[in-house]
Design a protein around this motif. Structure first.
Motif, PDB file in Angstrom:
ATOM      1  N   GLY A 181      30.801  43.314  59.126  1.00 17.04           N
ATOM      2  CA  GLY A 181      31.562  42.353  58.347  1.00 17.04           C
ATOM      3  C   GLY A 181      33.049  42.626  58.297  1.00 17.04           C
ATOM      4  N   THR A 182      33.518  43.637  59.045  1.00 17.24           N
ATOM      5  CA  THR A 182      34.954  43.950  59.029  1.00 17.24           C
ATOM      6  C   THR A 182      35.625  43.705  60.367  1.00 17.24           C
ATOM      7  N   GLU A 183      34.901  43.195  61.345  1.00 15.63           N
ATOM      8  CA  GLU A 183      35.476  42.952  62.674  1.00 15.63           C
ATOM      9  C   GLU A 183      35.104  41.540  63.138  1.00 15.63           C
ATOM     10  N   PRO A 184      35.843  40.515  62.743  1.00 13.36           N
ATOM     11  CA  PRO A 184      37.038  40.586  61.903  1.00 13.36           C
ATOM     12  C   PRO A 184      36.679  40.699  60.423  1.00 13.36           C
ATOM     13  N   PHE A 185      37.666  41.110  59.625  1.00 14.54           N
ATOM     14  CA  PHE A 185      37.473  41.272  58.190  1.00 14.54           C
ATOM     15  C   PHE A 185      37.798  39.941  57.511  1.00 14.54           C
ATOM     16  N   ARG A 186      36.774  39.329  56.903  1.00 15.31           N
ATOM     17  CA  ARG A 186      36.931  38.018  56.287  1.00 15.31           C
ATOM     18  C   ARG A 186      36.360  38.047  54.870  1.00 15.31           C
ATOM     19  N   PRO A 187      37.006  38.760  53.949  1.00 18.01           N
ATOM     20  CA  PRO A 187      36.488  38.826  52.577  1.00 18.01           C
ATOM     21  C   PRO A 187      36.648  37.489  51.864  1.00 18.01           C
ATOM     22  N   LEU A 188      35.926  37.348  50.768  1.00 19.06           N
ATOM     23  CA  LEU A 188      36.008  36.135  49.960  1.00 19.06           C
ATOM     24  C   LEU A 188      36.942  36.386  48.783  1.00 19.06           C
ATOM     25  N   LEU A 189      37.959  35.542  48.647  1.00 20.58           N
ATOM     26  CA  LEU A 189      38.896  35.647  47.534  1.00 20.58           C
ATOM     27  C   LEU A 189      38.325  34.904  46.332  1.00 20.58           C
ATOM     28  N   LYS A 190      38.234  35.614  45.199  1.00 24.62           N
ATOM     29  CA  LYS A 190      37.664  35.059  43.971  1.00 24.62           C
ATOM     30  C   LYS A 190      38.740  35.000  42.894  1.00 24.62           C
ATOM     31  N   GLU A 191      38.979  33.805  42.378  1.00 24.14           N
ATOM     32  CA  GLU A 191      40.046  33.607  41.385  1.00 24.14           C
ATOM     33  C   GLU A 191      39.856  34.471  40.145  1.00 24.14           C
ATOM     34  N   LEU A 192      38.629  34.618  39.688  1.00 21.33           N
ATOM     35  CA  LEU A 192      38.399  35.352  38.445  1.00 21.33           C
ATOM     36  C   LEU A 192      38.523  36.864  38.597  1.00 21.33           C
ATOM     37  N   LEU A 193      38.617  37.346  39.838  1.00 20.92           N
ATOM     38  CA  LEU A 193      38.679  38.793  40.074  1.00 20.92           C
ATOM     39  C   LEU A 193      40.128  39.269  39.937  1.00 20.92           C
ATOM     40  N   ARG A 194      40.789  38.791  38.899  1.00 21.16           N
ATOM     41  CA  ARG A 194      42.214  39.005  38.701  1.00 21.16           C
ATOM     42  C   ARG A 194      42.463  40.068  37.640  1.00 21.16           C
ATOM     43  N   GLU A 195      43.700  40.552  37.630  1.00 18.80           N
ATOM     44  CA  GLU A 195      44.155  41.449  36.572  1.00 18.80           C
ATOM     45  C   GLU A 195      44.244  40.660  35.266  1.00 18.80           C
ATOM     46  N   THR A 196      44.466  41.379  34.151  1.00 17.08           N
ATOM     47  CA  THR A 196      44.691  40.733  32.868  1.00 17.08           C
ATOM     48  C   THR A 196      45.674  39.575  33.056  1.00 17.08           C
ATOM     49  N   LEU A 197      45.347  38.424  32.497  1.00 14.30           N
ATOM     50  CA  LEU A 197      46.098  37.207  32.756  1.00 14.30           C
ATOM     51  C   LEU A 197      47.265  37.025  31.788  1.00 14.30           C
ATOM     52  N   GLY A 198      48.332  36.407  32.279  1.00 12.82           N
ATOM     53  CA  GLY A 198      49.392  35.941  31.425  1.00 12.82           C
ATOM     54  C   GLY A 198      50.562  36.890  31.245  1.00 12.82           C
ATOM     55  N   LEU A 199      51.708  36.313  30.889  1.00  6.64           N
ATOM     56  CA  LEU A 199      52.961  36.996  30.587  1.00  6.64           C
ATOM     57  C   LEU A 199      53.555  37.717  31.794  1.00  6.64           C
ATOM     58  N   HIS A 200      52.883  38.759  32.280  1.00  8.34           N
ATOM     59  CA  HIS A 200      53.437  39.605  33.324  1.00  8.34           C
ATOM     60  C   HIS A 200      53.517  38.836  34.655  1.00  8.34           C
ATOM     61  N   THR A 201      54.698  38.764  35.212  1.00  3.97           N
ATOM     62  CA  THR A 201      54.862  38.029  36.469  1.00  3.97           C
ATOM     63  C   THR A 201      54.151  38.721  37.634  1.00  3.97           C
ATOM     64  N   CYS A 202      53.943  40.017  37.533  1.00  5.15           N
ATOM     65  CA  CYS A 202      53.229  40.723  38.604  1.00  5.15           C
ATOM     66  C   CYS A 202      51.780  40.265  38.720  1.00  5.15           C
ATOM     67  N   ASP A 203      51.258  39.662  37.635  1.00  9.54           N
ATOM     68  CA  ASP A 203      49.859  39.237  37.612  1.00  9.54           C
ATOM     69  C   ASP A 203      49.692  37.740  37.841  1.00  9.54           C
ATOM     70  N   ALA A 204      50.803  37.038  38.100  1.00  6.44           N
ATOM     71  CA  ALA A 204      50.727  35.648  38.556  1.00  6.44           C
ATOM     72  C   ALA A 204      50.485  35.666  40.062  1.00  6.44           C
ATOM     73  N   ARG A 205      49.738  34.683  40.570  1.00  6.21           N
ATOM     74  CA  ARG A 205      49.452  34.705  42.006  1.00  6.21           C
ATOM     75  C   ARG A 205      50.320  33.744  42.786  1.00  6.21           C
ATOM     76  N   SER A 206      50.436  34.019  44.056  1.00  7.18           N
ATOM     77  CA  SER A 206      51.165  33.152  44.981  1.00  7.18           C
ATOM     78  C   SER A 206      50.351  31.893  45.269  1.00  7.18           C
ATOM     79  N   PRO A 207      50.988  30.847  45.778  1.00 10.43           N
ATOM     80  CA  PRO A 207      50.239  29.649  46.170  1.00 10.43           C
ATOM     81  C   PRO A 207      49.194  29.974  47.245  1.00 10.43           C
ATOM     82  N   LYS A 208      48.151  29.174  47.277  1.00  8.05           N
ATOM     83  CA  LYS A 208      47.091  29.362  48.259  1.00  8.05           C
ATOM     84  C   LYS A 208      47.642  29.368  49.674  1.00  8.05           C
TER      85      LYS A 208
END
Length: 321
Positions: A181-208
């Motif tokens: 599963g790593t050749e090629p590596f194609r993981p699934l991105l999950k929105e909820l698998l995020r850091e603590t939400l809000g305030l901190h700009t480091c924890d805001a995500r880039s556009p898709k």
């Protein structure tokens, strides 16, 4: 802002628990501040399992191979409403924001600098890895390759937080290991698998579209939006709200993924909540660290017990304000 917690099922719910005695990290005598996952085989405890007597005695198995057989046996012998999964939880390597917080101190970081997109030393909106962070991911890569030679069971599903530092950590960690599963590596991105939400700009995500451009082979879960639906520039997610989010996240994973060996590349807060939800003791990971957990999930009738969820909160006051 969208509700970050999936709606609970009304007819049944999952109860999660940690199967202890498998890894050193769930032993109260193991000190998280000095523990080294690399030199301890990810913390795997050398011990017999109840399923060992069903192995072919003429074909000796490694500790990891016997654990994989034990998990298979647990799932085969359990009723349909019970499921066991081995989760490899990896924290991203050091990010630009980690360095900035160390430079300003946590108090000033939380009340002022975390709200900014960066400073003269760098940008930490959806923070990227530092060179140290990349090297920590390379350490994880080497640790995985060592454990492959020891018979570690290969992850059958790869989940990654969509924040850039996790995308890069996962790439450096797993590409070139030779794991299925790593050749090629194609993981699934999950929105909820995020850091603590809000305030901190480091924890805001880039556009898709920006994520797709940087990691064109990565896949997005269904419904993944172009813009970040979860970041709130004025409120920070409480610990109990984050725990509720990850109870929903794990419930979704256990309901939809039939694989038993999963890799999740995430954040300190995310891993803290996952460990809390599955009843594991508190175990803080250093940047780039990995912790495996054997989780038992039991589907029970009726709604999940009510959780006490504290409200999100605003920016704390800075000293002198």
């Amino acid at each position: 802002m969208a509700n970050p917690t999936p709606p609970p099922q009304s007819d049944s719910h999952f109860h999660f628990s940690t199967v202890t005695g498998i890894f050193l990290q769930d032993d109260p005598n193991t000190d998280p501040d000095t523990f080294d996952y690399v030199s301890t085989n990810f913390g795997l405890v050398p011990r017999p399992y109840p399923s060992d007597d069903t192995l072919d005695s003429t074909d000796p198995k490694s500790q990891w191979q016997r654990l994989a057989h034990y998990i298979d046996t647990l799932n085969a012998d359990s009723p349909p409403e019970t499921d066991y999964k081995l989760l490899f939880l990896g924290r991203h390597g050091q990010g630009v924001h980690n360095v900035a917080e160390a430079r300003y101190g946590t108090v000033m970081w939380d009340c002022r600098y975390s709200l900014l997109p960066g400073d003269e030393d760098g940008n930490w909106f959806d923070a990227h890895l530092t060179e140290v962070g990349i090297e920590q991911a390379r350490t994880a890569h080497g640790a995985w390759k060592t454990q492959i030679s020891n018979g570690i069971p290969s992850p059958q599903s790869y989940y990654v937080s969509p924040l850039m530092r996790c995308c890069e950590t996962a790439r450096v960690t797993f590409e070139g290991t030779g794991l299925p599963g790593t050749e090629p590596f194609r993981p699934l991105l999950k929105e909820l698998l995020r850091e603590t939400l809000g305030l901190h700009t480091c924890d805001a995500r880039s556009p898709k579209s920006a994520i797709a451009k940087a990691y064109p082979l990565y896949t997005f879960e269904e419904g993944f939006s172009e813009e970040d639906p979860l970041h709130d520039a004025h409120l920070r997610e409480s610990d109990s709200a984050r725990d509720a989010r990850f109870f929903g996240f794990l419930s979704d994973i256990f309901a939809t993924d039939r694989n038993s060996i999963l890799s999740l590349t995430a954040h300190s807060g995310a891993i803290t909540s996952i460990l809390s939800v599955v009843g594991h003791r508190v175990f803080k990971l250093e940047t780039g660290g990995v912790i495996p957990v054997l989780v038992k999930a039991e589907r029970r009738e009726g709604k999940a017990p009510e959780r006490v969820v504290e409200p999100w909160f605003g920016r704390p006051s800075c000293p002198g304000e």
